[in-house]
Design a protein around this motif. Structure first.
Motif, mmCIF file in Angstrom:
data_model
loop_
_atom_site.group_PDB
_atom_site.id
_atom_site.type_symbol
_atom_site.label_atom_id
_atom_site.label_comp_id
_atom_site.label_asym_id
_atom_site.label_seq_id
_atom_site.Cartn_x
_atom_site.Cartn_y
_atom_site.Cartn_z
ATOM 1 N N UNK A 183 47.866 5.364 28.116
ATOM 2 C CA UNK A 183 48.796 4.761 29.299
ATOM 3 C C UNK A 183 49.852 5.810 29.422
ATOM 4 N N UNK A 184 50.338 5.965 30.491
ATOM 5 C CA UNK A 184 51.306 6.527 31.006
ATOM 6 C C UNK A 184 52.109 5.854 32.231
ATOM 7 N N UNK A 185 53.528 5.823 32.285
ATOM 8 C CA UNK A 185 53.912 4.895 33.481
ATOM 9 C C UNK A 185 54.866 6.084 34.464
ATOM 10 N N UNK A 186 54.781 5.649 35.739
ATOM 11 C CA UNK A 186 55.228 6.473 36.786
ATOM 12 C C UNK A 186 56.751 6.687 36.792
ATOM 13 N N UNK A 187 57.470 6.134 35.766
ATOM 14 C CA UNK A 187 59.109 6.435 35.419
ATOM 15 C C UNK A 187 58.955 7.827 35.542
ATOM 16 N N UNK A 188 58.115 8.488 34.720
ATOM 17 C CA UNK A 188 57.970 9.884 34.397
ATOM 18 C C UNK A 188 56.810 10.203 33.984
ATOM 19 N N UNK A 189 55.974 11.043 34.542
ATOM 20 C CA UNK A 189 54.671 11.464 33.887
ATOM 21 C C UNK A 189 54.290 13.085 34.593
ATOM 22 N N UNK A 190 53.915 13.693 33.587
ATOM 23 C CA UNK A 190 53.321 15.015 34.272
ATOM 24 C C UNK A 190 51.823 15.054 34.514
ATOM 25 N N UNK A 191 51.563 15.765 35.536
ATOM 26 C CA UNK A 191 50.005 15.551 35.899
ATOM 27 C C UNK A 191 49.384 16.870 35.995
ATOM 28 N N UNK A 192 48.181 17.108 35.582
ATOM 29 C CA UNK A 192 47.504 18.473 35.926
ATOM 30 C C UNK A 192 46.881 18.211 37.523
ATOM 31 N N UNK A 193 47.416 18.947 38.173
ATOM 32 C CA UNK A 193 47.342 18.717 39.813
ATOM 33 C C UNK A 193 45.824 18.819 40.353
ATOM 34 N N UNK A 194 44.978 19.565 39.433
ATOM 35 C CA UNK A 194 43.528 19.480 39.969
ATOM 36 C C UNK A 194 42.725 18.289 39.917
ATOM 37 N N UNK A 195 43.278 17.200 39.219
ATOM 38 C CA UNK A 195 42.695 15.803 39.170
ATOM 39 C C UNK A 195 42.527 15.154 40.156
ATOM 40 N N UNK A 196 43.615 15.532 41.238
ATOM 41 C CA UNK A 196 43.621 14.787 42.547
ATOM 42 C C UNK A 196 42.413 15.345 43.558
ATOM 43 N N UNK A 197 41.892 16.373 43.065
ATOM 44 C CA UNK A 197 40.858 16.875 44.064
ATOM 45 C C UNK A 197 39.611 16.097 43.667
ATOM 46 N N UNK A 198 39.750 15.817 42.148
ATOM 47 C CA UNK A 198 38.489 14.932 41.894
ATOM 48 C C UNK A 198 38.491 13.411 42.060
ATOM 49 N N UNK A 199 39.634 12.880 41.954
ATOM 50 C CA UNK A 199 39.591 11.582 42.058
ATOM 51 C C UNK A 199 40.442 10.831 43.504
ATOM 52 N N UNK A 200 40.894 11.890 44.320
ATOM 53 C CA UNK A 200 41.888 11.547 45.397
ATOM 54 C C UNK A 200 43.239 11.398 45.033
ATOM 55 N N UNK A 201 43.790 11.160 46.172
ATOM 56 C CA UNK A 201 45.275 10.728 46.053
ATOM 57 C C UNK A 201 45.475 9.442 45.788
ATOM 58 N N UNK A 202 46.894 9.203 45.177
ATOM 59 C CA UNK A 202 47.242 7.897 44.467
ATOM 60 C C UNK A 202 46.722 6.760 45.653
ATOM 61 N N UNK A 203 46.266 5.618 44.985
ATOM 62 C CA UNK A 203 45.959 4.400 45.894
ATOM 63 C C UNK A 203 47.172 3.767 46.550
ATOM 64 N N UNK A 204 47.340 3.863 47.794
ATOM 65 C CA UNK A 204 48.572 3.435 48.537
ATOM 66 C C UNK A 204 48.593 1.902 48.761
ATOM 67 N N UNK A 205 47.291 1.228 48.496
ATOM 68 C CA UNK A 205 47.350 -0.098 48.640
ATOM 69 C C UNK A 205 47.731 -0.793 47.231
ATOM 70 N N UNK A 206 47.810 0.055 46.341
ATOM 71 C CA UNK A 206 48.914 -0.465 44.983
ATOM 72 C C UNK A 206 50.258 -0.355 45.471
ATOM 73 N N UNK A 207 50.787 -1.318 45.935
ATOM 74 C CA UNK A 207 51.956 -1.175 46.793
ATOM 75 C C UNK A 207 53.294 -1.536 45.828
ATOM 76 N N UNK A 208 53.104 -2.277 44.601
ATOM 77 C CA UNK A 208 54.190 -2.583 43.882
ATOM 78 C C UNK A 208 53.712 -3.022 42.429
#
Length: 354
Positions: free
Chosen positions: A177-202
């Motif tokens: 588990x990591x939290x969005x307060x601060x995390x570093x992500x390998x950018x290429x993963x977004x090519x695999x799983x897509x962008x963050x799910x915007x319906x997860x609103x809060x």
């Protein structure tokens, strides 16, 4: 000059009044090259002017909207501008310690991690009390009386513990588990799983992301030599309150919880209903603690009892519904954009963190 490997994307979390302290810490304590994309969603005029001046002075990219943004929508606006190997996703109320970014990059390079979390602290004094030292996230399958049930599971490690008492046990390790307060992500993963799910609103958006990464075969590491602090507990300023109420609104929470159920095919039974009700109460509780109680202490001189507080809670729920409805009416395109992410169901079960 060395070409930056990292872009830092800063987004609003729940208030704007800590903007200066957070931004200044990034420039004071980051000693390797980086790019910065700052997403400013509807901040008050004095914060907007400050960010505009800082963007000119420090030459970072400022993305401004005149309306409030849900967290994942704001992160996706920033991610669209990223072309570096790594991206740090950070909230605007986080203060960093010296060399925090260098340690995150070193961990990713050494381990091949998809996500690297710093040791996230909470409150003040800075960098002393743990908020998140890794944890667990998974969609679990349970077999009860011949029926398979799907549960969303998450757990944070060592929250509330003092760092000084944990020195021997805090070390780089794979976690879940990591939290969005601060995390570093390998950018290429977004090519695999897509962008963050915007319906997860809060609600639980970090859990959704970590489970999605694990399902795709990615890994999460904790790097405790990198320290950041999420500043919490400070009173809201008046200019923060309307954003805070929307950010932790019942409507946004309902959208998020429904999305989690549908996306991960969570079993709807008494356990799920209890979990659902618990999170609904949590959202109301946040607003009670940070808005209603401070107002009572200030204007009722501490004499107001539980009956008055309960009355104000009921009134606030009605006001919260009105504010979210008005937001949707005034900014229909924003609401539509923030829930556009196509639904992808994941049939496999992620594993617990180590």
């Amino acid at each position: 000059m060395v070409e930056p490997q990292v872009t830092i994307v800063v987004v609003p979390r729940e208030r704007f009044s800590l903007t200066r302290e957070s931004l200044e810490s990034i420039y004071e304590h980051t000693h390797i090259p980086f790019r910065l994309v700052y997403v400013d969603g509807g901040s008050p005029s004095h914060i907007r002017r400050y960010l505009e001046a800082q963007a000119r002075e420090k030459d970072f990219q400022l993305i401004r909207t005149d309306y409030y943004l849900s967290p994942n929508y704001a992160r996706n606006l920033g991610l669209a501008k990223v072309n570096t190997k790594y991206v740090v996703l950070m909230d605007n109320d986080v203060v960093v310690a010296p060399n925090w970014l260098k340690h995150l990059v070193q961990c990713a390079e050494d381990t091949g991690a998809t996500i690297v979390s710093p040791l996230i602290c909470q409150g003040q004094p800075l960098h002393e009390e743990v908020h998140c030292a890794g944890g667990e996230s998974a969609v679990l399958l349970e077999n009860k009386n011949g029926r398979v049930r799907r549960r969303l599971h998450d757990k944070i490690y060592k929250q509330g513990r003092k760092i000084a008492s944990l020195r021997d046990s805090l070390q780089r390790q794979e976690t879940g588990l990591a939290e969005f307060h601060c995390m570093m992500v390998r950018t290429e993963i977004f090519e695999q799983i897509g962008m963050l799910d915007q319906a997860m609103m809060n609600t639980k958006e970090h859990v959704d992301f970590c489970v999605s990464v694990a399902t795709a075969g990615g890994s999460v590491y904790l790097e405790p030599s990198s320290l950041v602090t999420y500043i919490t507990g400070q009173p809201l300023q008046w200019s923060d309150i309307s954003f805070y109420m929307l950010r932790w609104s019942d409507a946004w929470g309902l959208t998020s919880l429904n999305r989690l159920q549908e996306k991960w095919n969570l079993t709807e039974d008494n356990y799920y209903q209890h979990w659902y009700n618990g999170w609904s109460e949590y959202l109301v509780g946040r607003r009670k603690v940070f808005i209603i109680r401070p107002m009572l202490l200030k204007y009722a001189f501490g004499r107001a009892g539980g009956r008055v507080e309960n009355t104000l809670v009921r009134m606030e729920k009605l006001l919260n519904r009105y504010l979210t409805t008005r937001y949707a009416q005034k900014h229909p395109e924003a609401v539509q954009q923030q829930t556009l992410t196509p639904l992808q169901k994941f049939p496999v079960t992620a594993s617990l963190g180590s």
